[in-house]
Design an enzyme around this catalytic site. Structure first.
Site, PDB file in Angstrom:
ATOM      1  N   HIS A 475     -14.568  -2.492  -1.651  1.00 21.02           N
ATOM      2  CA  HIS A 475     -14.778  -3.842  -2.161  1.00 21.02           C
ATOM      3  C   HIS A 475     -15.685  -3.837  -3.384  1.00 21.02           C
ATOM      4  O   HIS A 475     -15.488  -4.615  -4.327  1.00 21.02           O
ATOM      5  CB  HIS A 475     -15.381  -4.721  -1.056  1.00 21.02           C
ATOM      6  CG  HIS A 475     -14.354  -5.234  -0.092  1.00 21.02           C
ATOM      7  ND1 HIS A 475     -14.639  -5.589   1.196  1.00 21.02           N
ATOM      8  CD2 HIS A 475     -13.017  -5.449  -0.251  1.00 21.02           C
ATOM      9  CE1 HIS A 475     -13.535  -6.002   1.801  1.00 21.02           C
ATOM     10  NE2 HIS A 475     -12.550  -5.926   0.944  1.00 21.02           N
ATOM     11  N   GLU A 712      15.890   7.186 -11.223  1.00 24.17           N
ATOM     12  CA  GLU A 712      14.911   8.257 -11.026  1.00 24.17           C
ATOM     13  C   GLU A 712      15.593   9.603 -10.821  1.00 24.17           C
ATOM     14  O   GLU A 712      14.973  10.654 -10.995  1.00 24.17           O
ATOM     15  CB  GLU A 712      14.034   7.964  -9.801  1.00 24.17           C
ATOM     16  CG  GLU A 712      13.318   6.633  -9.864  1.00 24.17           C
ATOM     17  CD  GLU A 712      12.721   6.256  -8.527  1.00 24.17           C
ATOM     18  OE1 GLU A 712      11.511   6.463  -8.351  1.00 24.17           O
ATOM     19  OE2 GLU A 712      13.468   5.764  -7.657  1.00 24.17           O
ATOM     20  N   ASP A 736       9.328  10.248 -11.294  1.00 23.35           N
ATOM     21  CA  ASP A 736      10.273  11.060 -10.522  1.00 23.35           C
ATOM     22  C   ASP A 736      11.374  11.624 -11.403  1.00 23.35           C
ATOM     23  O   ASP A 736      11.795  12.777 -11.230  1.00 23.35           O
ATOM     24  CB  ASP A 736      10.876  10.228  -9.386  1.00 23.35           C
ATOM     25  CG  ASP A 736      10.032  10.280  -8.123  1.00 23.35           C
ATOM     26  OD1 ASP A 736       9.536  11.372  -7.798  1.00 23.35           O
ATOM     27  OD2 ASP A 736       9.846   9.237  -7.480  1.00 23.35           O
TER      28      ASP A 736
END
Length: 853
Positions: A475, A712, A736
């Site tokens: 956070h 890809e 990819d």
């Protein structure tokens, strides 16, 4: 007596075991040796020997030297929870190795961001050996002499202990109750409990058994949560021994038990140790002196670069009185302190409304009945409010920190934040002083910055943050990103040596902190930072406008998003929509798949935050390097060539259908588009389209929804015209696509550095995909890493791409750069790039044409 010298298995900062942030190693429970904070990503054998075992999570292995010494090499702290992600083993059990042979390589960025620490251990774990001559408190190169082992007699060193005189035997079954099984820490605890027993103790799991007095043997069992174990003892009092070991296992052996096993840990709470009784860690070394230029490496959390002076905010242990004045006094004190902190959380939410959810999460933690009830129970036992609150908060924080899920583990920082705030109020101080009093241009170094520290920081005071611990999804990091503060985490304890006021350069783009840099570097960096800041502010002022090239050509610039909280920042940076929502954030790091309603709520929140802008939601892309613990996929020799992307969705249709339904429910109806990963043929996309149409009919939704294919796989680029016949749009995933075109696994550290999407072979396939899409007048986007690379932008545009989906932080600058381009130049340079021989040549060509990049 045999003596052998072990070579350093890693390059980095060598340190004593006592400095390791894991008590099992620091207290010598696992064995004797040393540790190294690595600067390189390959673990090598420290000696000639045989690989006894490679842990199932690939984060550790054991080598037996010729003397019989068993040397455990353990990469990082709490890395077992990664379940092998980020690690590649180069050896197998029983393999002979020579000193210097590669054992395991690892992705430093991934492991460093997900694990508690990258500090790695080399320890001798079996009896009969002594270790000395550890070369520590210095930088060490791989292969340098690191420590010496004495003792042993070759093959005899591993012989079993003599059989006990007693014929007594005992046996007890037990279910493994801890998330990661018998990894190093619980295994060491178990060994410590059995070593003094004069007989034998074995643990059986499935068809394997292990000597319970050997850390290596226990780790080698490969136990996981839910395994049924059999504890067997032979010797005097054998049944009692088996019972006591089973009870220890049920209690978690120092790790948190999961769900139903939690009650086994109750005796620990009944006899708590005072929080202040923790052993004091040794000094990490003297402060760095002026003129001592030092480069510290960590993990990128918030990009950016800054120059400033160090302000130290390392927390020392808060010592509190254990005895209280009685429940009538202490209970009201605790309640008043909690009310005060809750009120301050409300004020923090008002100061940072875009992150109110963080402070609401803190409020919910304070409302946790287990947290409050635990503290009240201690108060009623005569303890002070401070002691009771500190003990209960730390127990829960430690339990969270030990979880395998890194996002949940990082919530431990939230509990530590609340611990500090409540203790401050009980001491009569304000609930959150934070960093409000910083001088301008401060770069804060701390163990861990807490969300409350950042809630009230005036603009311009905080220039950068460096943490010894922490992770990139905490956070505090989210708040730092909202403030635009460059942040580096996981710097290690050497950051504690940086003195107050030291001049430093923090580089959030590289994950580095440079201490006492030369004056000329400081001046040059200040100038560059100021120029970039001025340019960025100018770019952000126009970021919300449509992106048009200098000749008027329209190019859309979208954002890649990976979670709900990314969306508001992307809009501020000028994103015209989301071109890739990675939905894996909903599926990873949990024990079961998210429900349709869970998914719908998250998708709707993102659509709402984008205020009507398009949202392209990629269906689940797991398998390969992203396994799911609850989705049983077969073991594969080459997972990146196996069940991935759409192949998993078609194999698990109910999982895919639930995601489709959740997307179809998002309002308004035209806000979302669906994008399918790893498409290799039109038939795969047609199968998904049938599912979409069926689910749309069931939901009574009349409006169609756009369905796109990711390009890809090289085959998809080659037949993009056929795929475009059934797709509404195409989006090229260059990460990819590049690894498949170049036959280089992007998860393999030996070749990953050579992967470059500007390779002319990749660019030629992109051109083929664009040409195929023109057959049916389909839009072509790029949503891979290339879209965030300014050098790639003119080439992609020149090849015919009309939409780029980039990392939010680069969007304002990317749009500004595109506005300076002309299509004629982009096409000319793209055509020339296709005729080169390498990515390096392509980059030189782009740099010569647009030198300002």
């Amino acid at each position: 007596m045999t003596a052998i010298t072990l070579a350093a298995p890693l390059a980095g900062w060598a340190m004593p075991l006592t400095e390791v942030p894991d008590p099992a190693f620091a207290q010598g429970l696992v064995g004797t040796g040393m540790a190294i904070d690595p600067t390189e990503n390959e673990l090598r054998s420290p000696c000639d020997g045989v690989v006894l075992s490679v842990h199932r999570a690939r984060h550790a292995c054991t080598v037996r030297a010729a003397s019989g010494a068993e040397v455990l090499l353990h990469l990082g702290v709490d890395t077992v929870g990664l379940n092998g992600e980020g690690f590649t083993a180069h050896v197998r059990d029983g393999q002979a190795v020579k000193a210097g042979d590669p054992l395991i390589s690892f992705d430093m960025d991934l492991v460093g961001s997900r694990a508690q620490s990258l500090v790695s251990m080399m320890v001798v774990v079996n009896d009969g050996f002594t270790v000395d001559g550890q070369s520590v408190n210095r930088e060490i190169a791989v292969g340098e002499p690191a420590m010496t082992i004495h003792g042993g007699s070759g093959a005899d060193a591993g012989a079993s202990a003599a059989a006990p005189d007693s014929d007594e035997t005992g046996e007890r079954g037990v279910v493994m109750p801890i998330a990661n099984g018998l990894h190093a820490r619980p295994a060491a605890t178990l060994v410590a409990a059995t070593k003094a027993y004069p007989g034998t103790v074995t643990i059986q799991c499935r068809d394997r058994s292990a000597n319970a007095k050997s850390v290596v043997a226990l780790m080698g069992l490969g136990t996981v949560l839910g395994d049924r174990l059999t504890v067997r003892a032979a010797g005097p009092g054998a049944q009692d021994m088996a019972e006591s070991i089973a009870v220890l296992i049920e209690g978690g052996l120092g790790d948190p038990v999961v769900d139903g096993a939690a009650t086994a840990a109750a005796p620990v709470a009944a006899t708590p140790a005072a929080p202040t009784a923790q052993p004091v860690e040794e000094e990490v070394g003297p402060p760095f002196g002026p003129g001592e230029e030092v480069l510290l490496k960590g993990t990128i959390a918030v990009p950016g670069q800054a120059v400033g002076s160090v302000v130290r905010r390392f927390r020392s242990a808060v010592r509190v009185a254990e005895d209280g004045a009685g429940p009538a006094v202490e209970e009201p004190r605790l309640h008043r302190a909690l009310d005060s902190v809750i009120a301050e959380l409300g004020r923090s939410a008002e100061r940072m409304p875009e992150h109110a959810a963080i402070f609401q999460a803190h409020r919910e933690l304070l409302d946790d009945p287990e947290l409050l009830d635990g503290a009240l129970a201690d108060i009623r036992a005569g303890k002070s409010a401070e002691w009771a609150w500190q003990r209960t908060a730390r127990l829960q924080a430690d339990a969270l920190a030990a979880l395998a899920d890194p996002r949940m583990a990082e919530r431990a920082a939230d509990l530590r934040d609340l611990e500090q705030q409540v203790l401050a109020v009980l001491a009569g101080k304000a609930p959150s002083v934070g960093l409000a009093e910083l001088p301008a241009g401060s770069i804060v170094l701390a163990d861990e910055i807490l969300p409350s520290d950042l809630a009230g920081v005036p603009a311009g005071r905080l220039a950068g943050i460096g943490m010894t611990h922490g992770g990139p999804t905490s956070h505090a990091v989210i708040l730092a990103a909202a403030l635009g503060v460059p942040t580096v985490v996981a710097l290690g304890r050497q950051a504690e040596r940086v003195p107050d006021g030291a001049p430093v350069v923090i580089d959030g783009n590289r994950g580095e902190l440079l201490v006492f840099p030369p004056e000329d570097m400081l001046a040059t960096t200040r100038t560059a930072v100021a120029a970039r800041a001025a340019r960025r502010e100018e770019n952000r002022r126009t970021a919300g406008e449509d992106c048009r090239m200098a000749d008027g050509t329209r190019i859309e610039v979208f954002a890649n998003l990976g979670r709900v909280s990314d969306a508001p920042g992307a809009v501020m940076e000028g994103a015209e929509g989301c071109g890739l929502l990675r939905t894996e954030f909903l599926f990873l790091e949990r024990q079961s798949a998210p429900t349709e309603d869970e998914q719908y709520q998250q998708y709707q929140q993102i659509a709402d935050a984008l205020e009507g802008r398009p949202v392209v939601i990629r269906t689940l892309d797991v398998g390969g390097d992203k396994p799911l613990s609850y989705l049983p996929l077969p073991k594969e020799e080459n997972p990146v060539l196996g069940l991935r992307g759409v192949r998993v969705g078609l194999r698990e249709p109910e999982l895919l259908r639930a995601q489709i339904r959740a997307i179809l429910r998002v309002k308004p109806a035209g806000a979302c588009r669906i994008m399918v990963p790893m498409i290799a043929s039109p038939s795969e996309l047609l199968a998904v389209r049938r599912m979409v149409d069926e689910e749309r009919t069931k939901l009574g939704r009349a409006e169609p929804i756009e369905l796109g294919a990711m390009i890809e796989v090289p085959a998809a680029a080659l037949i993009a015209d056929r795929i475009s016949a059934v797709a509404d749009f195409l989006s090229i995933g260059t990460n990819d696509l590049t690894q498949y075109v170049l036959a280089m696994d992007r998860g393999n550290p030996h070749v990953a550095a050579q992967l470059d999407a500007l390779h002319p072979g990749v660019l030629r396939l992109i051109r083929l995909a664009v040409m195929g899409a023109k057959t049916y007048d389909r839009t072509v986007a790029v949503c891979g890493g290339s879209a965030s690379d300014p050098m790639a932008a003119p080439l992609l545009i020149g090849l015919g791409v009309t939409e780029l989906s980039a990392t939010p932080a680069v969007i304002a600058d990317l749009k500004a750069f595109i506005r300076t381009l002309r299509m004629e130049d982009c096409r000319r340079v793209a055509e020339a790039a296709l005729g080169t021989d390498s990515a390096d040549e392509v980059r030189r060509l782009v740099a010569e044409t647009w030198p300002a990049i």
